[in-house]
Design a protein around this motif. Sequence first.
Motif, short mmCIF file in Angstrom:
data_model
loop_
_atom_site.label_atom_id
_atom_site.label_comp_id
_atom_site.label_asym_id
_atom_site.label_seq_id
_atom_site.Cartn_x
_atom_site.Cartn_y
_atom_site.Cartn_z
N ALA A 89 -35.82 88.67 -0.81
CA ALA A 89 -36.59 89.84 -1.22
C ALA A 89 -37.98 89.70 -0.59
O ALA A 89 -38.48 88.59 -0.39
CB ALA A 89 -36.70 89.90 -2.73
N ILE A 90 -38.59 90.81 -0.23
CA ILE A 90 -39.90 90.79 0.42
C ILE A 90 -40.97 90.89 -0.66
O ILE A 90 -40.99 91.86 -1.43
CB ILE A 90 -40.02 91.94 1.44
CG1 ILE A 90 -38.94 91.76 2.53
CG2 ILE A 90 -41.41 91.97 2.06
CD1 ILE A 90 -38.82 92.92 3.48
N PRO A 91 -41.87 89.91 -0.75
CA PRO A 91 -42.78 89.84 -1.90
C PRO A 91 -44.05 90.67 -1.78
O PRO A 91 -44.71 90.93 -2.78
CB PRO A 91 -43.11 88.34 -1.97
CG PRO A 91 -43.04 87.89 -0.55
CD PRO A 91 -41.97 88.70 0.10
N VAL A 92 -44.42 91.07 -0.56
CA VAL A 92 -45.70 91.77 -0.32
C VAL A 92 -45.50 92.79 0.79
O VAL A 92 -44.47 92.80 1.47
CB VAL A 92 -46.80 90.76 0.10
CG1 VAL A 92 -47.13 89.80 -1.02
CG2 VAL A 92 -46.38 90.00 1.37
N ASP A 93 -46.50 93.64 1.00
CA ASP A 93 -46.53 94.45 2.22
C ASP A 93 -47.00 93.55 3.35
O ASP A 93 -47.97 92.79 3.20
CB ASP A 93 -47.51 95.62 2.07
CG ASP A 93 -47.01 96.69 1.11
OD1 ASP A 93 -45.87 96.54 0.62
OD2 ASP A 93 -47.75 97.64 0.84
N ALA A 94 -46.30 93.60 4.48
CA ALA A 94 -46.61 92.64 5.55
C ALA A 94 -46.37 93.24 6.92
O ALA A 94 -45.59 94.19 7.08
CB ALA A 94 -45.77 91.38 5.37
N ARG A 95 -47.03 92.66 7.91
CA ARG A 95 -46.85 93.02 9.33
C ARG A 95 -46.04 91.90 9.98
O ARG A 95 -46.33 90.71 9.81
CB ARG A 95 -48.22 93.15 9.99
CG ARG A 95 -48.23 93.04 11.50
CD ARG A 95 -47.56 94.20 12.22
NE ARG A 95 -47.46 93.86 13.63
CZ ARG A 95 -48.36 94.23 14.55
NH1 ARG A 95 -49.41 94.93 14.20
NH2 ARG A 95 -48.19 93.87 15.81
N LEU A 96 -45.00 92.29 10.72
CA LEU A 96 -44.15 91.30 11.39
C LEU A 96 -44.87 90.71 12.59
O LEU A 96 -45.43 91.42 13.42
CB LEU A 96 -42.84 91.95 11.84
CG LEU A 96 -41.89 92.45 10.74
CD1 LEU A 96 -40.65 93.08 11.36
CD2 LEU A 96 -41.50 91.32 9.80
N LEU A 97 -44.84 89.37 12.68
CA LEU A 97 -45.37 88.65 13.83
C LEU A 97 -44.25 88.23 14.76
O LEU A 97 -44.42 88.18 15.98
CB LEU A 97 -46.16 87.42 13.36
CG LEU A 97 -47.33 87.69 12.42
CD1 LEU A 97 -47.94 86.38 11.95
CD2 LEU A 97 -48.38 88.58 13.09
N GLU A 98 -43.10 87.90 14.19
CA GLU A 98 -41.89 87.56 14.94
C GLU A 98 -40.71 88.19 14.21
O GLU A 98 -40.72 88.30 12.98
CB GLU A 98 -41.70 86.03 15.02
CG GLU A 98 -42.81 85.30 15.73
CD GLU A 98 -42.63 83.78 15.66
OE1 GLU A 98 -41.54 83.34 15.21
OE2 GLU A 98 -43.56 83.06 16.04
N ASN A 153 -42.66 97.79 12.49
CA ASN A 153 -43.12 96.40 12.35
C ASN A 153 -43.79 96.11 11.01
O ASN A 153 -44.48 95.10 10.87
CB ASN A 153 -44.06 96.03 13.50
CG ASN A 153 -45.24 97.00 13.62
OD1 ASN A 153 -45.38 97.92 12.82
ND2 ASN A 153 -46.07 96.78 14.63
N LEU A 154 -43.61 97.01 10.05
CA LEU A 154 -44.13 96.78 8.71
C LEU A 154 -42.98 96.65 7.72
O LEU A 154 -41.99 97.37 7.81
CB LEU A 154 -45.05 97.92 8.26
CG LEU A 154 -46.35 98.15 9.04
CD1 LEU A 154 -47.17 99.24 8.38
CD2 LEU A 154 -47.17 96.86 9.15
N VAL A 155 -43.13 95.71 6.80
CA VAL A 155 -42.15 95.57 5.72
C VAL A 155 -42.91 95.66 4.40
O VAL A 155 -44.11 95.40 4.33
CB VAL A 155 -41.37 94.23 5.81
CG1 VAL A 155 -40.47 94.23 7.02
CG2 VAL A 155 -42.32 93.04 5.83
N TYR A 156 -42.18 96.02 3.33
CA TYR A 156 -42.85 96.38 2.08
C TYR A 156 -42.31 95.62 0.88
O TYR A 156 -41.11 95.30 0.81
CB TYR A 156 -42.71 97.88 1.84
CG TYR A 156 -43.30 98.71 2.95
CD1 TYR A 156 -44.67 98.97 3.01
CD2 TYR A 156 -42.50 99.20 3.99
CE1 TYR A 156 -45.22 99.71 4.03
CE2 TYR A 156 -43.04 99.94 5.03
CZ TYR A 156 -44.41 100.19 5.04
OH TYR A 156 -44.95 100.92 6.07
#
Length: 924
Positions: free
Chosen positions: A152-161, A196-199
């Motif tokens: 599960a994705i815990p935060v809003d994030a920008r993908l680096l890889e 490239n953003l995940v939430y």
Amino acid sequence: MTASDQKRERFAAASNEDVLETLHSRVEGLSSAEATARLTQYGPNRITRAKQQSQLKIFLKNFISLMAILLWVSGLIAMLTGTPELGIAIWLVNIINGCFSFWQEFQAKKATDSLMAMLPTYTQVYRDGQLQQVDATQIVPGDVFELQAGNAIPVDARLLEATSVQVDQSALTGESVPESKFVKYDPGEGEFAESNLVYAGTSIGAGTAKAVAIATGMNTEFGQIASLTQQQTKSASPLQRELNRLTKQISLIAIGIGLAFFIAAIFFVHYPAAKAFIFALGMIVAFIPEGLLPTVTLSLAQGVQRMAKKHALVKDLNSVETLGETTVICSDKTGTLTQNQMTVNHIWTRDKTFTISGEGYVANGKVKKDGQVITYRDDSDLNKLITVAALNNDTTVEQDEAGTPKILGTPTEAALVIVAQKAGFDVAAAVAAAPRLKEFPFDSERKRMSTVHQHDAHTLSICAKGSLSDTLSQCTTIADDGKIRPLTDDDRRAIDAANRHYAVQGLRSLAVAYREIPAAADQAAQVDALTIETAEQDLTFLGLTIMADPPRPEIYDAIEKCHHANIKIIMVTGDSTLTAKSIAVKIGLTSDKARVVTGTELDAMSEADLQEALRGEIIFARVAPEQKYKIVSTLQKNGEIVASTGDGVNDAPALKKADIGVAMGVTGTDVAKDAADMILTDDNFASIVSAIEEGRTVYANIQKFLTYILTSNMPEAFPSILFLFSRGLIPLPMTVMQILTVDLGTDMLPALGLGAEKAEPGIMHQPPRKRTAHLMNKHVLWTAFAWYGLIASLISTGAYFFVNVQNGWPSVPLAASGTVYARATTLVLGAIVFSQIANALNCRTKTVSVMRFGIFSNHRIWFGILFEIALFAFLAYTPGVQALFNTTAITAADWLFLFIIPIPIFLIEELRKYLVRRMAKTIN
């Protein structure tokens, strides 16, 4: 564009270096000291719930309803006028009911809280240059962390890889198809589509990634929507409004009658004002059903318990009854109407079609060609297609201890794994025999995924799958009956025709292709030099895998029940218009003439146009969850009682706006569960229908025991009427304490038994009751007062004179005190109790014969009947108690008289019901 949209676009469009610089972070992550400082600045990474009322306030609110206030006042008046035992008894009823209501809601809240689970417990975060396991609540903006399939994705994030990343964003968008994510920026279509953003609140279906946190806790998109949802207030339920109305009606009736009797006692009987007031208070007590609140509460609690057994957890007792009023259900498709298990049901090749049996993730289904069961070995084209689909796959399907499939990856790829198992194919062996050397992940531009494998010492295999148009455009040859030949225009037309044939049925097609190339001496360099363009060319088209998310098996009966019950179902889904309509027609939700409205069209519609469209058959497709709010609110403006389903955070506003918000217990986010009135522990639409049936039953049962409780008011008041009209010559045949005995003692348990009564046949063949319908309607009043009540009044009055006749009346004046008077009032009390025994049985049904319903089928009523007989005997024979209730021992003849009373009352009512059924049959 909102500030939130601008922030997302800024982080998405910037380079990795700029994003890290903006967040004052590094590729190797933060130091422990920096993370600690930021945790103090930003707070824990958790979704905070709206400020809850204190338990004390919640407890006290159960003692300030209109009915409760009426009882407090009645008890106080009784104490001030010299009958403290009456006042204490009335107050005890309020206290017991308030405590019970609080306990039921407290238990429901505990059960709900136990379902709340959104964020992962731990995340792999880089701290001090090392990968560490950190509690997800401790993540801060700037933290660099890793993700893999199943996380599960815990935060809003920008993908680096990112490597082959697929993200399930249905919690935010409602779209069941996973989104591909990669480092390169692509704005995508719709909200939360940035590549490239995940939430927070979403999950990784496939692939691995490294990301940097850009927002945590309530600053995430998830948190902001949750905050907006928590600002909404929930209006009073229809039952709360109806009980308030009923209380006002009963209060006015009781006070009006009390005032009339007060005046009559002064002018007819010439009572002093104080004595007349006590007399009038007795009449008020007689007409106030003190047992109504506890009986309603217990009936709702029983409904909650029955619903829980049917996979529906109701958080608020009053919501049980609201379900019975539901006229429209706005339902998601995926996972609610369907199984949320993508299933391959056909495989199409150029010269043949294979049919796959077994729905969902059932690995023991069969593959058939021309009706004959085969395996992949029986057909070379099928063999090759299954091999390519198995190799070009990042998903695994495992069985847990209970035998339930657990998917690590995407539903689409899981379907390909399962169909291989159904054909008898050993996926693990094939993967081991042809190791993967390189992968070109799926992306939204080319809509394909390709993998490079070691076929043998001299050959490399390139396996590809993707959308038909984008994959077929890269093919130059086709597999046909075990041979490879050039792809012709006739082939392309045949493939397109097959695709359209399945698309009309709402099925999704996935094209499979491959290519074999000689291995070079320096194989590693050869593989490294391969690009998407050089690998995905001159492919051989193998065929189409045709898949669908199958409807739940029980959905057909559930929808048929809704149609019989005049409940409209509106599908609201993020899926395509073709898929949505096909499923709706297939399961019988709508006809083929239903109008399909997309989210874009919905935004463009005026309120008047939408109101008109909602009156006809309609399906909403390609809509975002937040657009449900507009649909729900417009339906309510049309006068509908709306139940709305949802599982994502963006569903929460609609869930809170709906009359009944229904959250998914398995796939739902905690924000959705918090906003909802009911949580489905199995995510099944059929459970909603069962809950609606239960809601209707609860309402019908409330009317049944309301009729039963009001029935005893008539024989309680009748003696006082005789007293008045005789100008006091007929002594009061019943005391105030005896009246309270019936209301709070003998009537209570049979009334609770009526609250647990099963549904009468045909309850789901009736339309939802109108909002203008009331609990205390003409039928209830007529049955309670003019039918059951009148019969009981005549019998109880007859019992009073029966005792006096035995003791010389009319030659001897009617006794106003002493043993004869005590026996007469005792027999009046007994006559009311035994009349209510018959009425308890009669109230079980409106028109159906109780004999057909099963006279002994409701054990609670019979337990209540035994209890009221025992209580009456206790009052009649217990010294000390006799003085308080003005009772005395009765004779064997009196007991015989009492036991005969229920028989004619029951038989007369059975005759009436028979005549009603016969008249209805004649009319129809």
